[in-house]
Write a protein that holds these residues in place. Sequence first.
Motif, PDB file in Angstrom:
ATOM      1  N   TYR A 223       0.823  -1.214   0.000  1.00  0.00           N
ATOM      2  CA  TYR A 223       0.000   0.000   0.000  1.00  0.00           C
ATOM      3  C   TYR A 223       0.858   1.265   0.000  1.00  0.00           C
ATOM      4  O   TYR A 223       0.578   2.213  -0.727  1.00  0.00           O
ATOM      5  CB  TYR A 223      -0.973   0.015   1.183  1.00  0.00           C
TER       6      TYR A 223
ATOM      7  N   ASN B 143      -6.897  -6.036   8.165  1.00  0.00           N
ATOM      8  CA  ASN B 143      -7.028  -4.833   7.345  1.00  0.00           C
ATOM      9  C   ASN B 143      -6.539  -3.564   8.047  1.00  0.00           C
ATOM     10  O   ASN B 143      -6.782  -2.454   7.563  1.00  0.00           O
ATOM     11  CB  ASN B 143      -8.488  -4.640   6.911  1.00  0.00           C
TER      12      ASN B 143
ATOM     13  N   GLN C  82      -9.962  -0.257   3.434  1.00  0.00           N
ATOM     14  CA  GLN C  82     -11.301  -0.626   2.982  1.00  0.00           C
ATOM     15  C   GLN C  82     -11.210  -1.420   1.677  1.00  0.00           C
ATOM     16  O   GLN C  82     -10.185  -1.406   1.000  1.00  0.00           O
ATOM     17  CB  GLN C  82     -12.140   0.640   2.780  1.00  0.00           C
ATOM     18  N   GLU C  83     -12.296  -2.081   1.307  1.00  0.00           N
ATOM     19  CA  GLU C  83     -12.300  -2.929   0.116  1.00  0.00           C
ATOM     20  C   GLU C  83     -11.973  -2.160  -1.163  1.00  0.00           C
ATOM     21  O   GLU C  83     -11.436  -2.727  -2.102  1.00  0.00           O
ATOM     22  CB  GLU C  83     -13.644  -3.638  -0.021  1.00  0.00           C
ATOM     23  N   ASP C  84     -12.280  -0.873  -1.216  1.00  0.00           N
ATOM     24  CA  ASP C  84     -12.018  -0.093  -2.420  1.00  0.00           C
ATOM     25  C   ASP C  84     -10.627   0.535  -2.424  1.00  0.00           C
ATOM     26  O   ASP C  84     -10.303   1.331  -3.295  1.00  0.00           O
ATOM     27  CB  ASP C  84     -13.084   0.985  -2.608  1.00  0.00           C
ATOM     28  N   GLY C  85      -9.785   0.150  -1.448  1.00  0.00           N
ATOM     29  CA  GLY C  85      -8.416   0.640  -1.408  1.00  0.00           C
ATOM     30  C   GLY C  85      -8.228   1.944  -0.653  1.00  0.00           C
ATOM     31  O   GLY C  85      -7.112   2.450  -0.560  1.00  0.00           O
ATOM     32  N   ILE C  86      -9.289   2.493  -0.097  1.00  0.00           N
ATOM     33  CA  ILE C  86      -9.188   3.728   0.693  1.00  0.00           C
ATOM     34  C   ILE C  86      -8.870   3.360   2.132  1.00  0.00           C
ATOM     35  O   ILE C  86      -9.366   2.373   2.662  1.00  0.00           O
ATOM     36  CB  ILE C  86     -10.496   4.531   0.597  1.00  0.00           C
TER      37      ILE C  86
ATOM     38  N   THR D 259      -8.504  10.537   5.538  1.00  0.00           N
ATOM     39  CA  THR D 259      -8.800   9.591   4.467  1.00  0.00           C
ATOM     40  C   THR D 259      -7.602   9.580   3.539  1.00  0.00           C
ATOM     41  O   THR D 259      -7.115  10.646   3.124  1.00  0.00           O
ATOM     42  CB  THR D 259     -10.064  10.020   3.679  1.00  0.00           C
TER      43      THR D 259
ATOM     44  N   ILE E  35      -6.002   7.994  -0.044  1.00  0.00           N
ATOM     45  CA  ILE E  35      -6.395   7.394  -1.312  1.00  0.00           C
ATOM     46  C   ILE E  35      -5.139   7.105  -2.121  1.00  0.00           C
ATOM     47  O   ILE E  35      -4.298   7.986  -2.307  1.00  0.00           O
ATOM     48  CB  ILE E  35      -7.306   8.346  -2.107  1.00  0.00           C
TER      49      ILE E  35
END
Length: 180
Positions: A42, A124, A152-156, A176, A178
């Motif tokens: 990440y 996670n 999170q599942e959407d990569g955030i 947050t 991204i």
Amino acid sequence: MKLKILFLTIFSIITFTILTGCSKMQIEDFTNKKPEFIPQEYFDGKLRAYGLVKDRSGKIIRTFKGELIGSWDENGLGTLDEKFIYDDGEKLSRVWKLKPTGEKTFDATAGDIVGTAKMVAKGNTVMIDYIMEVPFNDSTINISVKDWLHLQEDGIILNHSKMKKFGFVVGELVITIIKD
């Protein structure tokens, strides 16, 4: 009668302490949560951050945005270069150095971090525990910080942090992140 009231008071205090002490969030709470947060994956490349700072009463006192760049060398050492700009125009830079110490554990250092931060990833979530030197009046003070980053599942990433002094919450961060 006084003895009974004293006993009930002591019992209530002990019960409250046990219940609230057991309810504290622990990194192990996230062991089986998905998607798996692998810091080396990440924190590799460009990221954007948007956040706010709350005072001890929960009032939002500042907002900010940031650009982060993460990289890892051939020895497994990571760098996370953070550049933030606050709504009042203040700019802040921090460069984290991440050294693996075990499976999904790291020692982390940066210029305004006192000593070495401990970083642990489970499921996670990544938790970073450290002391930060922050400007205060014409000097600095040391604040205890515990960062919780939840992938999170959407990569955030949803990041929340409590800042404490003498065990009392003096502020909070909500961020947050991204991945670009």
